[in-house]
Structures are given as structure tokens and as C-alpha cells.
Scaffold this active site. Structure first.
Site, PDB file in Angstrom:
ATOM      1  N   GLY A 111       4.715   1.308   6.446  1.00  0.00           N
ATOM      2  CA  GLY A 111       5.231   3.015   6.100  1.00  0.00           C
ATOM      3  C   GLY A 111       4.434   3.652   5.247  1.00  0.00           C
ATOM      4  N   ASP A 113       7.148  -6.822   7.926  1.00  0.00           N
ATOM      5  CA  ASP A 113       6.066  -7.526   8.620  1.00  0.00           C
ATOM      6  C   ASP A 113       6.402  -9.352   8.989  1.00  0.00           C
ATOM      7  OD1 ASP A 113       3.558  -6.157   8.097  1.00  0.00           O
ATOM      8  OD2 ASP A 113       3.641  -6.450   5.349  1.00  0.00           O
ATOM      9  N   LYS A 129       3.197  -3.822  14.952  1.00  0.00           N
ATOM     10  CA  LYS A 129       4.124  -3.453  12.907  1.00  0.00           C
ATOM     11  C   LYS A 129       3.445  -2.041  12.294  1.00  0.00           C
ATOM     12  CE  LYS A 129       5.338  -3.592   9.214  1.00  0.00           C
ATOM     13  NZ  LYS A 129       4.591  -3.290   7.412  1.00  0.00           N
ATOM     14  N   LYS A 172       1.924  -9.535   5.335  1.00  0.00           N
ATOM     15  CA  LYS A 172       1.395  -9.861   6.407  1.00  0.00           C
ATOM     16  C   LYS A 172       0.922 -10.473   6.471  1.00  0.00           C
ATOM     17  CE  LYS A 172       0.226  -4.853   5.576  1.00  0.00           C
ATOM     18  NZ  LYS A 172       1.196  -4.626   5.725  1.00  0.00           N
ATOM     19  N   GLY A 195       8.509   1.575   3.606  1.00  0.00           N
ATOM     20  CA  GLY A 195       8.701   0.799   1.820  1.00  0.00           C
ATOM     21  C   GLY A 195       8.681   1.794   1.261  1.00  0.00           C
TER      22      GLY A 195
HETATM   23  N1  LIG Z   1      -7.899  -8.974   0.013  1.00  0.00           N
HETATM   24  C1  LIG Z   1      -7.139  -7.215   0.526  1.00  0.00           C
HETATM   25  N2  LIG Z   1      -7.476  -6.411   1.717  1.00  0.00           N
HETATM   26  C2  LIG Z   1      -7.106  -5.900   1.789  1.00  0.00           C
HETATM   27  N3  LIG Z   1      -5.991  -5.139   1.444  1.00  0.00           N
HETATM   28  C3  LIG Z   1      -5.248  -5.515   0.233  1.00  0.00           C
HETATM   29  C4  LIG Z   1      -6.246  -7.284  -0.330  1.00  0.00           C
HETATM   30  N4  LIG Z   1      -4.546  -7.884  -1.194  1.00  0.00           N
HETATM   31  C5  LIG Z   1      -4.204  -6.891  -1.379  1.00  0.00           C
HETATM   32  N5  LIG Z   1      -4.178  -5.653  -0.391  1.00  0.00           N
HETATM   33  C6  LIG Z   1      -3.595  -4.321  -0.321  1.00  0.00           C
HETATM   34  O1  LIG Z   1      -2.518  -4.809   0.552  1.00  0.00           O
HETATM   35  C7  LIG Z   1      -2.191  -3.227   0.836  1.00  0.00           C
HETATM   36  C8  LIG Z   1      -1.264  -3.327   2.830  1.00  0.00           C
HETATM   37  O2  LIG Z   1      -0.135  -3.729   2.442  1.00  0.00           O
HETATM   38  P1  LIG Z   1       1.123  -2.515   1.373  1.00  0.00           P
HETATM   39  O3  LIG Z   1       1.041  -1.677   1.069  1.00  0.00           O
HETATM   40  O4  LIG Z   1       2.657  -3.490   1.902  1.00  0.00           O
HETATM   41  O5  LIG Z   1       1.193  -1.637   3.350  1.00  0.00           O
HETATM   42  P2  LIG Z   1       2.327  -1.489   4.119  1.00  0.00           P
HETATM   43  O6  LIG Z   1       3.085  -0.497   4.061  1.00  0.00           O
HETATM   44  O7  LIG Z   1       1.229  -0.909   5.660  1.00  0.00           O
HETATM   45  O8  LIG Z   1       2.835  -3.075   5.355  1.00  0.00           O
HETATM   46  C9  LIG Z   1      -3.126  -1.888   0.753  1.00  0.00           C
HETATM   47  O9  LIG Z   1      -3.194  -1.201   0.420  1.00  0.00           O
HETATM   48  C10 LIG Z   1      -4.098  -3.446  -0.226  1.00  0.00           C
HETATM   49  O10 LIG Z   1      -4.076  -2.762  -1.855  1.00  0.00           O
HETATM   50  C1  LIG Z   2      12.659  -7.323   1.658  1.00  0.00           C
HETATM   51  C2  LIG Z   2      11.565  -6.211   1.603  1.00  0.00           C
HETATM   52  O1  LIG Z   2      11.066  -5.547   0.772  1.00  0.00           O
HETATM   53  N1  LIG Z   2      12.326  -5.288   1.863  1.00  0.00           N
HETATM   54  C3  LIG Z   2      11.045  -3.547   2.578  1.00  0.00           C
HETATM   55  C4  LIG Z   2      11.885  -3.536   3.788  1.00  0.00           C
HETATM   56  C5  LIG Z   2      10.731  -2.174   5.059  1.00  0.00           C
HETATM   57  C6  LIG Z   2       9.001  -2.288   4.761  1.00  0.00           C
HETATM   58  O2  LIG Z   2       8.179  -3.773   4.485  1.00  0.00           O
HETATM   59  O3  LIG Z   2       8.420  -1.594   5.035  1.00  0.00           O
HETATM   60  P1  LIG Z   2       6.602  -1.989   4.478  1.00  0.00           P
HETATM   61  O4  LIG Z   2       5.767  -2.257   5.380  1.00  0.00           O
HETATM   62  O5  LIG Z   2       6.115   0.228   4.359  1.00  0.00           O
HETATM   63  O6  LIG Z   2       6.491  -1.961   3.218  1.00  0.00           O
HETATM   64  C7  LIG Z   2      11.301  -3.257   1.425  1.00  0.00           C
HETATM   65  O7  LIG Z   2      12.670  -2.994   1.240  1.00  0.00           O
HETATM   66  O8  LIG Z   2      11.223  -1.644   1.110  1.00  0.00           O
END
Ligand SMILES: Nc1ncnc2c1ncn2[C@@H]1O[C@H](COP(=O)(O)OP(=O)(O)O)[C@@H](O)[C@H]1O
Ligand SMILES: CC(=O)N[C@@H](CCC(=O)OP(=O)(O)O)C(=O)O
Length: 249
Positions: A11, A151, A8, A209, A37
Site C-alpha cells: 500500500g 504479505d 504483492k 514481509k 495499509g
Molecule cells: N532491515 C530493514 N530493511 C529495509 N526496510 C526495513 C527494515 N526493517 C524495517 N524496514 C521498514 O519496512 C518498511 C516496509 O514495510 P511496509 O511499510 O509495511 O511496506 P508495505 O506497505 O509495502 O507492505 C520499509 O519502509 C522500512 O521502513
Molecule cells: C492485519 C493487517 O495488518 N492487515 C493489513 C492489511 C493491508 C496490508 O497489509 O497492507 P500493506 O501491504 O500496505 O501493509 C492492514 O490492516 O493494514
């Protein structure tokens, strides 16, 4: 070092070119699931549609769904092109193709859904032909397209295939102190991870995640991991030298 993997790509990943090099030369079969995202958020706000999140999920009214679809589709094609240019022939699909991801709408979030079925046969068909599927997290229900957290989509795909899932993101793994990389957990059992969620150690974007990593395990994936997307990351995760590994005790 060539086991099949669902990867995975978040974004928020930096240094995408280096990561594409890494994925391009991975010797085993891959299925990629990507997010987007930040790019979705940027386009929505450019169009005057501000986003609100509930439990890490973007509340998605129908008019925003059109933008979500456009942005995710463009990202998928970009990734498939980048990999194909590097010699790994990739095909960008969304969950709408051949019902790859069958979805169910979640209440009160607009066109947001969860995954209730994965058309494994399509993935196996492409993999069997030597192609790398690149999957956008859009699912389909009776009413049309659903926005699925990437995720969640990756966890569902890994569970359905019974393959390990590696969630690449912008942090080294799950930290005890969300701001301190030196507090990374190298390994967590499902029980330990669930406890960290309840205690509020796992927050924001890390919640879906960790849930997806555990979902993949429950569905039959042998292990899953969260790690920072960088060159050499897959090898480092497979050697147990990077990321947080989720596995039964
Ligand atoms: N316990 C934790 N350990 C590490 N990161 C965490 C934790 N809790 C929250 N986070 C946050 O989760 C973020 C990752 O999720 P997200 O921004 O949605 O990433 P992605 O776009 O890769 O899906 C990290 O940048 C961090 O700020
Ligand atoms: C329902 C929901 O939240 N969908 C996400 C889909 C993209 C995503 O998950 O992107 P990242 O992995 O970069 O967070 C959104 O709209 O952002």
C-alpha cells in the site's frame, strides 16, 4: 523472463501508474495480491477509529473490519481496472470469493486472521482462461471476514501455487542498516533471514514481509524476493540485479 509470479503490491507503493504498465506487459502469468495499509489507516482515522499495531498487524475490532473490507475492495477493483485498461484482463477477488482464502482468527487482535487454506482451483481456472487474479487480503472463517496482512496472504498464495513470490514495497530489499539502501542484502538463506529477525535488524512492516517470503519457500515456492516497486523491477529481480532474494543455500 516469463515465469509465473505472485506479485504483492504494498500500500505504500509510489508511482503506481508506472508499475501497472510494468505488470501489464509482463509476458508470464501473474497473480497479484495487494495491500492498502496507509489508505485503510487514513479512512479509519477520518472516521475517528485510530489504529494500533501489534507485531506489524493492525488490531481490527468488528466496526473497523467493515472499513477494511470497503477500502481493500475498492483498491482491488482499481488495480484490476488499471490492468484491464492496459490489455491485461484482471479480475479483483477477495478471499471471501469461493473460499479463496480460508482463515483462522488470531487471538487478541479482533478480526485479524492467518490463512489456513487457498482455493487454488479458482486461481487456476481464471489463469487458464487468460485472466489475471487480483486478490484482496480478506479471509473467511465461520464468523465472517478476517483482516489478513497482505504479505501473509501473498506468501500463502505463492506457497499454494508453488510459484515464486515478489514482494514490491518502498525499499530496495532487506538492509543491514534499515535506513541505508547501500547495505541491501542481495541474497539471504532462510537461516540468515531468521537470524536477522531475531537480531532486530528486520523491523516493523518488514517483519511480516520476511516471514511471508520464508513461509512461501517452506510451502514449496522455488524462491521469493523483496524489492522496490518501480518500472523494470520484475526483469531486474529475475536477472538478480535488484531486491533481496530468498532461497535455500
Ligand atoms: N532491515 C530493514 N530493511 C529495509 N526496510 C526495513 C527494515 N526493517 C524495517 N524496514 C521498514 O519496512 C518498511 C516496509 O514495510 P511496509 O511499510 O509495511 O511496506 P508495505 O506497505 O509495502 O507492505 C520499509 O519502509 C522500512 O521502513
Ligand atoms: C492485519 C493487517 O495488518 N492487515 C493489513 C492489511 C493491508 C496490508 O497489509 O497492507 P500493506 O501491504 O500496505 O501493509 C492492514 O490492516 O493494514
Amino acid at each position: 523472463m516469463s515465469e509465473p509470479l505472485v506479485v504483492k503490491m504494498g500500500g505504500s507503493l509510489r508511482a503506481l501508474e508506472a508499475l501497472l504498465e510494468e505488470l501489464g506487459r509482463y509476458p508470464g502469468p501473474l497473480v497479484l495480491v495487494h495491500g492498502g495499509g496507509p489508505e485503510i489507516g487514513a479512512w479509519l482515522s477520518r472516521l475517528g477509529l485510530e489504529s494500533r499495531f501489534e507485531g506489524g498487524l493492525r488490531v481490527t475490532p468488528p466496526e473497523a473490519m467493515e472499513v477494511v473490507e470497503m477500502v481493500l475492495t475498492a483498491i482491488g477493483k482499481r488495480l484490476a481496472g488499471g490492468l484491464s485498461r492496459r490489455g491485461r484482463k484482471a479480475v479483483a477477488l477477495s478471499g471471501q470469493d469461493a473460499l479463496l482464502l480460508r482463515g483462522r482468527a488470531l487471538p487478541h487482535l479482533g478480526r485479524v486472521g492467518e490463512v489456513v487454506g487457498v482455493e487454488k482451483a479458482l486461481l487456476r481456472f481464471l489463469l487458464g482462461g487468460g485472466y489475471t487474479p487480483v486478490v484482496s487480503p480478506i479471509a473467511l472463517d465461520e464468523a465472517g471476514a478476517l483482516n489478513v496482512n497482505a504479505d501473509t496472504a501473498a506468501g500463502a498464495v505463492a506457497g499454494a501455487l508453488g510459484w515464486p513470490a515478489v514482494f514490491l514495497t518502498d525499499v530496495e530489499g532487506v538492509y543491514k542498516d534499515p535506513k541505508d539502501p547501500s547495505t541491501r542484502f542481495p541474497r539471504l538463506t532462510p537461516e540468515e533471514a531468521s537470524r536477522l529477525k531475531e537480531e532486530g535488524v528486520v523491523q516493523g512492516g518488514m517483519i511480516p514481509k520476511v516471514e511471508a517470503a520464508l513461509f512461501a519457500l517452506r510451502q514449496g515456492a522455488p524462491w521469493s524476493a523483496i524489492a522496490r516497486g518501480r518500472e523494470g523491477v520484475l526483469r531486474a529481480v529475475l536477472l538478480g540485479e535488484a531486491g533481496t532474494l530468498f532461497k535455500e543455500a
